[in-house]
Design an enzyme around this catalytic site. Sequence first.
Site, PDB file in Angstrom:
ATOM      1  N   ASP A   1       3.305   6.370   3.582  1.00  0.00           N
ATOM      2  CA  ASP A   1       3.285   5.660   4.773  1.00  0.00           C
ATOM      3  C   ASP A   1       1.883   4.854   4.696  1.00  0.00           C
ATOM      4  O   ASP A   1       0.999   5.308   3.924  1.00  0.00           O
ATOM      5  CB  ASP A   1       3.007   6.791   5.997  1.00  0.00           C
ATOM      6  N   ASP A   2       1.979   3.750   5.076  1.00  0.00           N
ATOM      7  CA  ASP A   2       0.798   3.038   5.609  1.00  0.00           C
ATOM      8  C   ASP A   2       0.962   2.364   6.822  1.00  0.00           C
ATOM      9  O   ASP A   2       1.895   1.879   7.160  1.00  0.00           O
ATOM     10  CB  ASP A   2       0.656   1.692   4.578  1.00  0.00           C
ATOM     11  N   SER A   3      -0.185   2.487   7.552  1.00  0.00           N
ATOM     12  CA  SER A   3      -0.125   2.181   9.078  1.00  0.00           C
ATOM     13  C   SER A   3      -1.389   1.566   9.471  1.00  0.00           C
ATOM     14  O   SER A   3      -2.478   1.854   9.041  1.00  0.00           O
ATOM     15  CB  SER A   3       0.212   3.216   9.758  1.00  0.00           C
TER      16      SER A   3
ATOM     17  N   ASN B   1       1.019  -1.007   0.117  1.00  0.00           N
ATOM     18  CA  ASN B   1      -0.024  -0.080  -0.001  1.00  0.00           C
ATOM     19  C   ASN B   1       1.032   1.282   0.099  1.00  0.00           C
ATOM     20  O   ASN B   1       0.635   2.371  -0.763  1.00  0.00           O
ATOM     21  CB  ASN B   1      -0.821   0.046   1.198  1.00  0.00           C
TER      22      ASN B   1
ATOM     23  N   THR C   1       4.692   1.372   7.944  1.00  0.00           N
ATOM     24  CA  THR C   1       5.789   1.066   6.655  1.00  0.00           C
ATOM     25  C   THR C   1       5.981   2.449   6.071  1.00  0.00           C
ATOM     26  O   THR C   1       4.898   2.830   5.357  1.00  0.00           O
ATOM     27  CB  THR C   1       5.414  -0.133   5.951  1.00  0.00           C
TER      28      THR C   1
END
Length: 199
Positions: A70-72, A51, A122
Site C-alpha cells: 500500500d502507499d497512501s 511506491n 493505492t
Amino acid sequence: MAEWLIASNNQYKTADLIACLNRAGISAKPYTDDWPPMTFPVETTDSYADNARLKAQFLAQVTGEPVIADDSGLEVPFIGDTLGVTTKRYLHQDHQHSDNETLLLALKEAPDDQRTATMTCTLCAVSQNADPVLATGTVTGTIAQAEQGHYSTGFDKLFVLSATHQTLAELPDDTRIPLTHRGQAAVRLAQLLKSARNQ
C-alpha cells in the site's frame, strides 16, 4: 491462492489493511508471520502507484510469495504540496510532535471552510507469473480541530467524513472500513484480481 503477504513494517497500517482486504474477500497476513523484518527500498517517487509497486515487487522477489503493498497519503490544499505522496516523510521531520499534532499546527490559522482534505490509497498486488495489479481508493472530508474517536488511530482521529460529520475513528469498523480510502481500494483490488483470474 495462498494468503497474500502485506509489505509493510507499520503494524497499524498492516492490521487495518488486512481488515479491509478480508472484508473484500482477500485473505492476507503480515509478512513477518513467516519472515524476519526487512528493510524496504526507500520511497523516492512522487507516485502512489510506483511506491506501492516498488514495495510489493521487492517482497515478492525475496519471498516468492504473493504480496500486496500500500502507499497512501493525505492531501490538504491549505498546506499546499507538502503532503500527498510524501505525507509521512514531511510530518516525520518534526520530532517534537506526533503526526496529528504537526498537522493541526500547520492548520492552526486555517478557516473552517479551508480545512478540506483527501485521503488516497493505492494498492499493488504482485504474484508469480502475473502482471502487477493496481487499485486506488479516495475519500474526501475535512480536518477536525482536535482528535476525536477511539475505534482507529492516526489520521482517522482527525479526518471528518463529509457524509457523516464524524471522524473515521468515531465509527466502528463495520461502518468505517467501507468508507475509507483503504477499504475502497481493497474492494476495487478484489474486483480486478477476480477479473484477471477469469481471463
